[in-house]
Structures are given as C-alpha cells and as structure tokens.
Design a protein around this motif. Structure first.
Motif, PDB file in Angstrom:
ATOM      1  N   ASN A 176     -48.708  91.098  74.065  1.00  0.00           N
ATOM      2  CA  ASN A 176     -48.151  91.398  72.743  1.00  0.00           C
ATOM      3  C   ASN A 176     -46.962  92.358  72.773  1.00  0.00           C
ATOM      4  O   ASN A 176     -46.391  92.636  71.718  1.00  0.00           O
ATOM      5  CB  ASN A 176     -49.238  91.919  71.796  1.00  0.00           C
ATOM      6  N   THR A 177     -46.561  92.820  73.954  1.00  0.00           N
ATOM      7  CA  THR A 177     -45.340  93.644  74.019  1.00  0.00           C
ATOM      8  C   THR A 177     -44.075  92.796  73.921  1.00  0.00           C
ATOM      9  O   THR A 177     -42.984  93.331  73.749  1.00  0.00           O
ATOM     10  CB  THR A 177     -45.287  94.478  75.313  1.00  0.00           C
ATOM     11  N   VAL A 178     -44.214  91.473  74.016  1.00  0.00           N
ATOM     12  CA  VAL A 178     -43.033  90.607  73.983  1.00  0.00           C
ATOM     13  C   VAL A 178     -42.275  90.747  72.670  1.00  0.00           C
ATOM     14  O   VAL A 178     -41.038  90.614  72.639  1.00  0.00           O
ATOM     15  CB  VAL A 178     -43.423  89.131  74.235  1.00  0.00           C
ATOM     16  N   TRP A 179     -42.977  91.059  71.582  1.00  0.00           N
ATOM     17  CA  TRP A 179     -42.305  91.108  70.279  1.00  0.00           C
ATOM     18  C   TRP A 179     -41.319  92.266  70.203  1.00  0.00           C
ATOM     19  O   TRP A 179     -40.246  92.133  69.602  1.00  0.00           O
ATOM     20  CB  TRP A 179     -43.345  91.185  69.160  1.00  0.00           C
ATOM     21  N   GLU A 180     -41.653  93.368  70.845  1.00  0.00           N
ATOM     22  CA  GLU A 180     -40.715  94.491  70.890  1.00  0.00           C
ATOM     23  C   GLU A 180     -39.547  94.189  71.816  1.00  0.00           C
ATOM     24  O   GLU A 180     -38.412  94.593  71.559  1.00  0.00           O
ATOM     25  CB  GLU A 180     -41.433  95.771  71.324  1.00  0.00           C
ATOM     26  N   VAL A 181     -39.822  93.476  72.904  1.00  0.00           N
ATOM     27  CA  VAL A 181     -38.747  93.072  73.820  1.00  0.00           C
ATOM     28  C   VAL A 181     -37.732  92.196  73.091  1.00  0.00           C
ATOM     29  O   VAL A 181     -36.508  92.377  73.221  1.00  0.00           O
ATOM     30  CB  VAL A 181     -39.318  92.328  75.041  1.00  0.00           C
ATOM     31  N   ASN A 199     -37.840  87.228  80.201  1.00  0.00           N
ATOM     32  CA  ASN A 199     -38.573  87.155  81.464  1.00  0.00           C
ATOM     33  C   ASN A 199     -38.126  88.248  82.435  1.00  0.00           C
ATOM     34  O   ASN A 199     -38.954  88.860  83.120  1.00  0.00           O
ATOM     35  CB  ASN A 199     -38.401  85.774  82.093  1.00  0.00           C
ATOM     36  N   ASN A 200     -36.830  88.504  82.489  1.00  0.00           N
ATOM     37  CA  ASN A 200     -36.336  89.521  83.412  1.00  0.00           C
ATOM     38  C   ASN A 200     -36.785  90.925  83.014  1.00  0.00           C
ATOM     39  O   ASN A 200     -36.921  91.807  83.872  1.00  0.00           O
ATOM     40  CB  ASN A 200     -34.812  89.456  83.523  1.00  0.00           C
ATOM     41  N   HIS A 201     -37.035  91.143  81.740  1.00  0.00           N
ATOM     42  CA  HIS A 201     -37.601  92.435  81.317  1.00  0.00           C
ATOM     43  C   HIS A 201     -38.934  92.679  82.030  1.00  0.00           C
ATOM     44  O   HIS A 201     -39.177  93.776  82.564  1.00  0.00           O
ATOM     45  CB  HIS A 201     -37.800  92.449  79.801  1.00  0.00           C
ATOM     46  N   PHE A 202     -39.788  91.665  82.034  1.00  0.00           N
ATOM     47  CA  PHE A 202     -41.095  91.817  82.674  1.00  0.00           C
ATOM     48  C   PHE A 202     -40.967  91.855  84.198  1.00  0.00           C
ATOM     49  O   PHE A 202     -41.751  92.541  84.866  1.00  0.00           O
ATOM     50  CB  PHE A 202     -42.025  90.692  82.231  1.00  0.00           C
ATOM     51  N   VAL A 203     -39.993  91.134  84.744  1.00  0.00           N
ATOM     52  CA  VAL A 203     -39.733  91.206  86.182  1.00  0.00           C
ATOM     53  C   VAL A 203     -39.370  92.635  86.579  1.00  0.00           C
ATOM     54  O   VAL A 203     -39.904  93.195  87.551  1.00  0.00           O
ATOM     55  CB  VAL A 203     -38.610  90.231  86.586  1.00  0.00           C
ATOM     56  N   GLU A 204     -38.454  93.233  85.836  1.00  0.00           N
ATOM     57  CA  GLU A 204     -37.979  94.582  86.154  1.00  0.00           C
ATOM     58  C   GLU A 204     -39.078  95.634  86.026  1.00  0.00           C
ATOM     59  O   GLU A 204     -39.072  96.650  86.724  1.00  0.00           O
ATOM     60  CB  GLU A 204     -36.796  94.934  85.251  1.00  0.00           C
ATOM     61  N   LYS A 205     -40.055  95.375  85.155  1.00  0.00           N
ATOM     62  CA  LYS A 205     -41.178  96.310  84.996  1.00  0.00           C
ATOM     63  C   LYS A 205     -42.294  96.047  86.007  1.00  0.00           C
ATOM     64  O   LYS A 205     -43.286  96.781  86.046  1.00  0.00           O
ATOM     65  CB  LYS A 205     -41.752  96.210  83.580  1.00  0.00           C
ATOM     66  N   GLY A 206     -42.129  95.011  86.822  1.00  0.00           N
ATOM     67  CA  GLY A 206     -43.168  94.659  87.788  1.00  0.00           C
ATOM     68  C   GLY A 206     -44.403  94.073  87.148  1.00  0.00           C
ATOM     69  O   GLY A 206     -45.514  94.169  87.688  1.00  0.00           O
TER      70      GLY A 206
END
Length: 239
Positions: A176-181, A199-206
């Motif tokens: 559910n953090t995707v909505w803020e992203v 997708n790259n946001h989550f990649v960068e956060k590991g």
C-alpha cells in the motif's frame, strides 16, 4: 489481495481496428483480449477486481463483462479521462485497494503461467513490490531488468544497449505504499507517468523481488504482429 486490470490507452498501434473499440476488446484467438488477464487473476484466487478503461469505450467493457459473476469474480470499473500513462491509471485505484496489497496486470498481457504461488509469496513478503520477468530475443522493445543474483539492480525502459535479455512484463504486485509513490512521479518525456519509475523506486529501496516466467508470454497490444503471435500461442495451447 485485490486485482487491478489496466485497459486504457488509445490503441494507436492497432489502428484502424481500434477506431471503433478499445484494443483490449479485440479478439485473441477465440475470446476478447481482456478475458486472459481476468483468467490469470481469478486462477490465482484474486476475485475482487477493478478494471480501468478509457472514457470512449467504458460502456463496452461493462456490457461485455457485467458484474463479473460469469468469471467467478466481482468487478468494479474506473475511467481514465485521458491517456496519461500506466502509473496514472493505477492512481485511480487507491480507494478501491483500501490499503490492501494489489496485483496489477495490463489488459493486453497474456500469460501461460499460473501465478498463484507468486501471489502467495507476495502475501507473506513483508513490504515492497514484485514483478515478473521473461527472457526475450530483442529486449530493446521493453523495460529491461539488470539482475545480480536474487536482486534487481535497475530497470531501464527500452534501452539501446540492454543489460540483460529479461523483459519486465505487464504484471506487478505492490504493497500500500505504492499510492504515495505515485503522487511523487513527474511526467516523462512523452508526457506520461511511467510504471518503470514506480518499479525503480522499490528497486532503489531494496524492496523489489521477482519471478521469471517459465511459460510463454504474449503482449497483444504492441503491434499487429504481436497480436497475431499471442493468438497463435493461445491456439496452439488449446489445440
């Protein structure tokens, strides 16, 4: 977990067939294209599904699919007022998701694999996202993942010099953090909000995991050749 099918866009690459209907309603072998992502979700146990389409043909989806009862599902509908990218369309689904994790699939993606196990894995994944990869002959037409063991290092959209042959297909899982992203995204050079940036946001956060598809994958909306290819894949499996 809830399901989201994104079926907007102008379908310009399939013109003139899309002059009178949405590309996701075009036939792939013996049924409308959108039946296949519905089947993928329902087979994975996801039956609460929102379908987002463009405003020009929204009524066609409702007339074809109705409440979802025929599919053993319950459908909600959303309308993307104007083409603004996959990520923008996804942003319309926040209220529907209601803090649940979501599985998002593009309406023109046709998967042979059953993704039930991947869904179960993501249900217990503490946070973040999961994507699916498929090895392709010419990855320059897709988003391409650079992989280091179990980790995705980066995802690059339609690179001239791909760092792997693994294309990111149009099926994603998000917490559910995707909505803020989504609210932090800025339009790309083509004026759209890009799912690759999400997708790259989550990649960068590991916080990104991945599965590699073993069966075939068809992208029915890329071109007339890809539409024919998808139909042939389905026909061979059925016959």
């Amino acid at each position: 977990m809830k399901g989201i099918i994104l079926a907007g866009g102008t379908g310009s690459r399939l013109f003139p067939c899309t002059k009178v209907t949405n590309k996701h309603l075009l036939p792939v072998y013996d049924r409308p294209m959108i039946y296949y992502p519905i089947q993928t979700l329902v087979e994975a146990g996801i039956t609460d599904i929102m379908i987002v389409s463009g405003k020009g043909h929204a009524g066609h989806f409702l007339e074809l699919l109705s409440s979802g009862h025929e599919f053993g599902a319950s459908f909600s509908y959303g309308v993307q007022e104007e083409p603004g990218g996959i990520a923008q369309a996804l942003g319309l689904c926040e209220d529907f998701a209601d803090e649940d994790k979501v599985v998002v699939i593009l309406g023109d993606n046709i998967l042979e694999d059953n993704i039930s196990q991947a869904v179960k894995d993501f249900e217990v994944q503490e946070k973040g996202a999961k994507i699916f990869l498929k090895e392709v002959e010419d990855p320059r037409s897709f988003g391409v993942a650079e992989i280091d063991g179990d980790n995705i290092v980066s995802i690059e959209e339609k690179p001239e010099q791909p760092k792997s042959n693994y294309a990111v297909i149009g099926c994603y899982m998000f917490d559910n953090t995707v909505w803020e992203v989504l609210k932090t995204l800025k339009p790309s050079a083509r004026g759209e909000l890009e799912i690759t940036d999400v997708n790259n946001h989550f990649v960068e956060k590991g916080e990104m995991t991945y599965d590699i598809l073993s069966g075939w994958w068809g992208d029915g909306g890329e071109s007339f050749d890809s539409l024919l290819h998808a139909a042939n894949l389905v026909a061979r499996k059925k016959n």
